[in-house]
Design a protein around this motif. Structure first.
Motif, mmCIF file in Angstrom:
data_model
loop_
_atom_site.group_PDB
_atom_site.id
_atom_site.type_symbol
_atom_site.label_atom_id
_atom_site.label_comp_id
_atom_site.label_asym_id
_atom_site.label_seq_id
_atom_site.Cartn_x
_atom_site.Cartn_y
_atom_site.Cartn_z
ATOM 1 N N ALA A 345 0.740 -1.208 0.066
ATOM 2 C CA ALA A 345 0.151 -0.014 0.036
ATOM 3 C C ALA A 345 0.756 1.280 0.061
ATOM 4 C CB ALA A 345 -0.974 -0.034 1.219
ATOM 5 N N ALA A 346 2.065 1.281 0.832
ATOM 6 C CA ALA A 346 2.774 2.355 0.870
ATOM 7 C C ALA A 346 3.665 2.582 -0.309
ATOM 8 C CB ALA A 346 3.596 2.199 2.063
ATOM 9 N N ARG A 347 3.880 1.688 -1.305
ATOM 10 C CA ARG A 347 4.847 1.734 -2.276
ATOM 11 C C ARG A 347 4.479 1.197 -3.689
ATOM 12 N NH1 ARG A 347 9.779 -1.123 1.448
ATOM 13 N NH2 ARG A 347 9.613 0.621 3.036
ATOM 14 N N ARG A 348 2.941 1.525 -3.833
ATOM 15 C CA ARG A 348 2.562 1.245 -5.133
ATOM 16 C C ARG A 348 3.009 2.324 -5.986
ATOM 17 N NH1 ARG A 348 -1.819 -2.550 -5.046
ATOM 18 N NH2 ARG A 348 -2.490 -2.830 -3.096
ATOM 19 N N ILE A 349 2.961 2.188 -7.355
ATOM 20 C CA ILE A 349 3.425 3.199 -8.171
ATOM 21 C C ILE A 349 2.297 3.736 -9.087
ATOM 22 C CG2 ILE A 349 4.995 3.380 -10.219
ATOM 23 C CD1 ILE A 349 6.504 0.937 -9.454
ATOM 24 N N PRO A 350 1.644 4.900 -8.860
ATOM 25 C CA PRO A 350 0.768 5.574 -9.498
ATOM 26 C C PRO A 350 0.986 5.507 -10.898
ATOM 27 C CG PRO A 350 1.482 6.957 -7.477
ATOM 28 C CD PRO A 350 2.585 6.050 -7.602
ATOM 29 N N ILE A 351 0.241 5.224 -11.770
ATOM 30 C CA ILE A 351 0.307 5.188 -13.425
ATOM 31 C C ILE A 351 0.717 6.470 -13.762
ATOM 32 C CG2 ILE A 351 -0.898 4.886 -15.577
ATOM 33 C CD1 ILE A 351 -0.282 2.240 -14.077
ATOM 34 N N HIS A 352 0.126 7.621 -13.422
ATOM 35 C CA HIS A 352 0.599 8.830 -13.917
ATOM 36 C C HIS A 352 1.897 8.959 -13.810
ATOM 37 C CE1 HIS A 352 -0.274 10.171 -9.805
ATOM 38 N NE2 HIS A 352 0.669 11.472 -10.083
ATOM 39 N N ARG A 353 2.531 8.832 -12.585
ATOM 40 C CA ARG A 353 4.036 9.030 -12.064
ATOM 41 C C ARG A 353 4.984 8.001 -13.064
ATOM 42 N NH1 ARG A 353 4.533 9.534 -5.688
ATOM 43 N NH2 ARG A 353 3.169 11.337 -5.395
ATOM 44 N N LEU A 354 4.208 6.786 -13.225
ATOM 45 C CA LEU A 354 5.051 5.842 -14.019
ATOM 46 C C LEU A 354 5.174 6.352 -15.670
ATOM 47 C CD1 LEU A 354 6.663 3.021 -14.297
ATOM 48 C CD2 LEU A 354 4.209 2.144 -14.768
ATOM 49 N N ILE A 355 3.843 6.703 -16.108
ATOM 50 C CA ILE A 355 3.900 7.500 -17.607
ATOM 51 C C ILE A 355 4.854 8.486 -17.776
ATOM 52 C CG2 ILE A 355 2.594 8.728 -19.008
ATOM 53 C CD1 ILE A 355 0.148 6.841 -18.159
ATOM 54 N N HIS A 356 5.086 9.433 -16.657
ATOM 55 C CA HIS A 356 5.849 10.259 -16.788
ATOM 56 C C HIS A 356 7.581 9.789 -16.543
ATOM 57 C CE1 HIS A 356 8.274 13.975 -15.187
ATOM 58 N NE2 HIS A 356 7.549 14.798 -16.044
ATOM 59 N N LYS A 357 7.816 8.867 -15.694
ATOM 60 C CA LYS A 357 9.373 8.547 -15.500
ATOM 61 C C LYS A 357 9.587 7.825 -16.994
ATOM 62 C CE LYS A 357 12.678 6.355 -13.548
ATOM 63 N NZ LYS A 357 13.888 6.944 -13.281
ATOM 64 N N LEU A 358 8.679 6.996 -17.515
ATOM 65 C CA LEU A 358 8.942 6.450 -18.998
ATOM 66 C C LEU A 358 8.869 7.257 -19.966
ATOM 67 C CD1 LEU A 358 6.363 3.248 -18.384
ATOM 68 C CD2 LEU A 358 9.039 3.240 -17.987
ATOM 69 N N GLY A 359 8.603 8.588 -19.959
ATOM 70 C CA GLY A 359 8.709 9.409 -20.902
ATOM 71 C C GLY A 359 7.561 9.368 -21.841
ATOM 72 N N LEU A 360 6.441 8.920 -21.516
ATOM 73 C CA LEU A 360 5.157 8.744 -22.202
ATOM 74 C C LEU A 360 4.122 9.769 -22.190
ATOM 75 C CD1 LEU A 360 4.670 4.830 -21.663
ATOM 76 C CD2 LEU A 360 6.111 5.856 -23.718
ATOM 77 N N GLN A 361 4.315 10.819 -21.271
ATOM 78 C CA GLN A 361 3.380 11.766 -21.049
ATOM 79 C C GLN A 361 3.006 12.708 -22.032
ATOM 80 O OE1 GLN A 361 6.576 11.897 -20.055
ATOM 81 N NE2 GLN A 361 7.575 13.801 -20.175
ATOM 82 N N GLN A 362 3.513 12.599 -23.306
ATOM 83 C CA GLN A 362 3.058 13.250 -24.245
ATOM 84 C C GLN A 362 1.976 12.606 -25.155
ATOM 85 O OE1 GLN A 362 7.027 12.555 -25.914
ATOM 86 N NE2 GLN A 362 6.426 12.847 -27.751
ATOM 87 N N TYR A 363 1.894 11.341 -24.722
ATOM 88 C CA TYR A 363 0.815 10.455 -25.550
ATOM 89 C C TYR A 363 -0.420 10.400 -24.883
ATOM 90 C CZ TYR A 363 5.337 9.418 -27.969
ATOM 91 O OH TYR A 363 6.433 9.670 -28.527
ATOM 92 N N PRO A 364 -1.544 10.521 -25.533
ATOM 93 C CA PRO A 364 -2.808 10.607 -24.871
ATOM 94 C C PRO A 364 -3.012 8.976 -24.206
ATOM 95 C CG PRO A 364 -3.004 11.481 -27.038
ATOM 96 C CD PRO A 364 -1.577 10.908 -27.009
ATOM 97 N N ASN A 365 -3.436 9.029 -22.872
ATOM 98 C CA ASN A 365 -3.873 7.713 -22.292
ATOM 99 C C ASN A 365 -5.186 7.303 -22.548
ATOM 100 O OD1 ASN A 365 -3.397 5.751 -20.551
ATOM 101 N ND2 ASN A 365 -3.614 6.825 -18.916
ATOM 102 N N VAL A 366 -5.618 7.489 -23.673
ATOM 103 C CA VAL A 366 -6.894 6.610 -24.151
ATOM 104 C C VAL A 366 -6.909 5.723 -25.144
ATOM 105 C CG1 VAL A 366 -8.012 9.179 -23.615
ATOM 106 C CG2 VAL A 366 -7.020 8.426 -25.882
ATOM 107 N N GLY A 367 -7.866 4.817 -25.381
ATOM 108 C CA GLY A 367 -8.001 3.905 -26.557
ATOM 109 C C GLY A 367 -9.398 3.368 -26.703
#
Length: 462
Positions: A345-367
């Motif tokens: 619970a204390a160390r889950r990785i929020p998806i929005h942070r993971l997306i930023h870390k991976l350099g994917l924030q410029q791509y729409p998170n939709v499908g």
């Protein structure tokens, strides 16, 4: 009301795990358990096909769940799904299947891992190296449930997948098995970069290719298109020599890789920072690396936790293969779930942070799910689309096959089919070629006349 179905009918329909692993579903459903868990977590960044299936085909998915529930004798059914998908949860609740419990999950990674999902939904820890059966559960993917509902009237001949990243229109598609990933990307408007590469199955646990003619199979849940020079693409292309050299010179044993490892957080005896010592540090011993056999290869350690951008995941994976070759197993005392650390619970990785870390924030998170149809002129049906033995072709070159017709079956062992599932033609047409891995079918509009001999000698090539 659910229509009764047998595990043999599910086998004949070629149903396997559609979440990526490809384990034959008929084997899972021969078990007897108290709980059936429907895995709708879908935590790979930018992928949406399971959510879209639940939203658009909730009745069919739940029909498949009902059939699976009867086969395993479960008294409980739990749907694990991200709590932010209120519209999907409402659709499931309005379906009238009151026996389905909803387990709202955080928008984090890797919530779709079976071990994490079982803990989140049941509060139970699966022992290292065991299966959900060990704690009285069976887990099936959303698309797997959809395919169970289609059997026995329809074999698995289509695949749902999300195409996202550097494309003009991120979308979820339903495509015939055996089409190329290039055709799927074109259906999403085509790539927006001149030199694309493709992450098949996701950027965390998928694989990278630059070959657009790669074929879609039953386990492919998504295609993430990125430019060839994206940092993720460069990292995935590191050779083992590079991984060793960089890791040996830069790892300072900070332990972050272990502190974020989801299996270690469940109390499993895996410590990636110790595995890094196998690259040439002192204090290397069998006990330091033996726990890597329990690595789930989620890539949290390499792509999120490590401050030096090193690659503990691939070090663990290499150690797993070496230990397997050497026949070495974990020899510590039996696992005690009561001693599990349970710090997830204390160390889950929020998806929005993971997306930023991976350099994917410029791509729409939709499908969103599209109704457009792909009508390929040619498909290649891979003979291995599952865990187990590759299928053997049961058709010949020149033979006409109809959509849904069996073209390959698992080989017999002691008179019984080996672990696996049949594969079927995804279009109607003529078998043009058969090689060791693929049955190639060219589309046709009319079946050959009955008096035309259409069975010829099997050949190789594409």
């Amino acid at each position: 009301m659910s229509v009764a179905i047998s595990v043999d009918e599910i086998y004949e329909a070629g149903v396997v795990g559609a979440g990526g692993a490809g384990f034959p579903t008929h084997v899972k459903l021969r078990a007897r358990v108290e709980t059936l868990i429907l895995n709708g977590a879908e935590c790979e960044p930018l992928l949406h096909k399971d959510k879209e299936l639940l939203k658009q085909f909730s009745e069919l998915v739940l029909e498949g769940v009902a059939r699976a529930k009867e086969l395993v004798g479960a008294s409980r059914v739990i749907l694990g799904i991200k709590e932010k998908y209120h519209d999907v949860i409402d659709a499931v609740r309005k379906s009238g299947h009151g026996w389905t419990e909803i387990a709202p999950l955080p928008d984090s990674y890797p919530s779709g891992d079976e071990f994490v999902l079982v803990y989140d939904t049941l509060g139970r820890v699966i022992p290292p190296g065991a299966l959900p059966l060990a704690v009285g559960a069976v887990v099936i993917n959303v698309e797997t449930a959809f395919n169970i509902a289609q059997a026995p009237s329809s074999a698995v001949v289509d695949k749902f997948l999300t195409v996202a990243g550097a494309v003009r229109e991120p979308v979820t598609l339903r495509v015939p098995l055996g089409v190329t990933i290039e055709e799927c990307v074109q259906a999403a408007g085509g790539p927006t970069v001149a030199r694309p590469c493709y992450f098949l199955g996701g950027v965390m646990m998928g694989r990278i290719t630059s070959e657009p003619t790669t074929l879609v199979d039953k386990t492919l849940g998504g295609i993430i298109v990125l430019p060839e020079d994206h940092p993720l693409a460069r990292r995935y292309r590191h050779s083992w020599t590079q991984i060793v050299r960089i890791g040996r010179s830069a790892c300072d044993q900070c332990g972050y890789c272990t502190q974020f490892c989801p299996r270690w957080l469940l109390g499993h005896p895996i410590e990636p920072h110790r595995a890094m010592r196998s690259l040439g540090f002192n204090l290397v011993g069998h006990s330091d690396v033996a726990g890597t056999v329990f690595c789930c290869e989620c890539n949290v350690c390499s792509l999120y936790a490590c401050p030096e951008d090193l690659d503990p995941k691939n070090v663990c994976a290499e150690n797993k293969r070496r230990l397997l070759r050497e026949g070495k197993k974990w020899a510590s005392p039996p696992f005690d779930p009561a001693r599990a650390q349970l710090h997830l619970a204390a160390r889950r990785i929020p998806i929005h942070r993971l997306i930023h870390k991976l350099g994917l924030q410029q791509y729409p998170n939709v499908g969103p799910l599209s109704q457009r149809q792909l009508t390929p002129r040619r498909v290649g049906i891979a003979l291995k689309q599952h865990v187990g033995a590759p299928c053997q072709p049961v058709v010949n070159v020149g033979q006409w096959v109809n959509r849904g017709e069996v073209v390959g079956r698992p080989p017999l062992t002691d008179g019984k089919p080996s672990l696996g599932a049949p594969v079927h033609a995804s279009i109607s047409g003529v078998v043009k070629a058969i090689d060791r891995e693929v049955v190639w079918i060219e589309a046709g509009f009319d079946s050959p006349a009955p008096n035309v001999k259409n069975v010829q000698t099997r050949s190789s090539g594409t």
